[in-house]
Design an enzyme around this catalytic site. Structure first.
Site, PDB file in Angstrom:
ATOM      1  N   LYS A 131      -8.998  -4.749  12.364  1.00  0.00           N
ATOM      2  CA  LYS A 131      -8.000  -4.841  11.296  1.00  0.00           C
ATOM      3  C   LYS A 131      -6.923  -3.787  11.465  1.00  0.00           C
ATOM      4  CE  LYS A 131      -7.780  -2.568   7.723  1.00  0.00           C
ATOM      5  NZ  LYS A 131      -8.013  -1.760   6.493  1.00  0.00           N
ATOM      6  N   ASP A 159      -8.082  -8.046   6.008  1.00  0.00           N
ATOM      7  CA  ASP A 159      -8.858  -7.092   5.211  1.00  0.00           C
ATOM      8  C   ASP A 159      -9.557  -7.865   4.094  1.00  0.00           C
ATOM      9  OD1 ASP A 159      -6.883  -7.715   3.404  1.00  0.00           O
ATOM     10  OD2 ASP A 159      -6.253  -5.649   3.044  1.00  0.00           O
TER      11      ASP A 159
END
Length: 223
Positions: free
Chosen positions: A121, A139
């Site tokens: 991420k 996320d």
């Protein structure tokens, strides 16, 4: 409604209603963004932005941070979640930037993920914002919103990322990441989504399903 139609409607709505979508983290260099994103794991951007001004003033470059010790850096991040591990990550990350990359934040996903404290991420956020790579960071907000809208049924962030990138054009992916984050942060919240105020409900799978269920219940109650 097909998935293609859902993606098309949602992307078009965002383009019209949120043409500018950017990170809410404050930074003035690729290194500072990398630090801020590492700190933001399981922590709010608001808290990170309250913390980083003093941190960046003391350690504005990887060279300065790499020369610091744990006891030097820790007081600057102690108000952040998991301060001990994040302090170690920042110190080790800065050292590796200096030793392996000449003090420059790399642009490749694999290179970024080789740095301490940097998962997929974080790597995608950096690659997208700094280097304009056509990737979407997933996320908790993006994961939740993508499932509720019906954009993905992926069981992992990587699977959701793959679904989003397979349907969203490359030139819109950087903004799409922020569109979905902001939607999850302020509208489609975890505990109490504001469906009545959401402009995406016409395409939202969960809203449409709930609407059908409520409609059937009303018909039963009226009998």
């Amino acid at each position: 409604m097909t998935k293609k139609e859902r993606f098309s409607g949602i992307v078009s709505w965002f383009e019209e209603n949120m043409p500018v979508a950017e990170t809410e983290l404050h930074f003035s260099s690729p290194f500072q963004l990398l630090v801020a994103v590492i700190l933001s794991a399981q922590c709010t951007d608001r808290r990170v932005n309250m913390t980083t001004p003093a941190l960046f003033e003391a350690y504005p470059t990887p060279e300065k941070m790499a020369a610091a010790g744990f006891d030097d850096l820790f007081p600057y991040v102690r108000s952040i979640s998991y301060p001990n591990s994040k302090t170690r990550h920042l110190l080790d990350m800065a050292v590796q930037l200096m030793e392996r990359f000449g003090g420059e934040v790399p642009s490749g996903i694999d290179e970024l993920m080789s740095l301490p404290g940097v998962g997929r991420k974080t790597a995608n956020v950096i690659a997208s914002i700094i280097y304009d790579k056509p990737v979407i960071a997933v996320d908790t907000h993006v994961f939740r919103v993508s499932h509720r809208l019906g954009l993905s049924d992926g069981k992992t962030p990587e699977a959701v990322e793959k679904d989003l990138e397979s349907h969203i054009p490359e030139n819109r992916r950087a903004r799409a990441h922020h569109w979905l984050i902001l939607q999850g942060r302020y509208v489609c919240t975890a505990r109490k989504p504001s469906c009545g105020e959401c402009g995406l409900k016409n395409w939202c799978r969960e809203y449409r399903n709930n609407d059908k269920i409520n409609g059937k219940q009303k018909n039963l109650d009226s009998r």
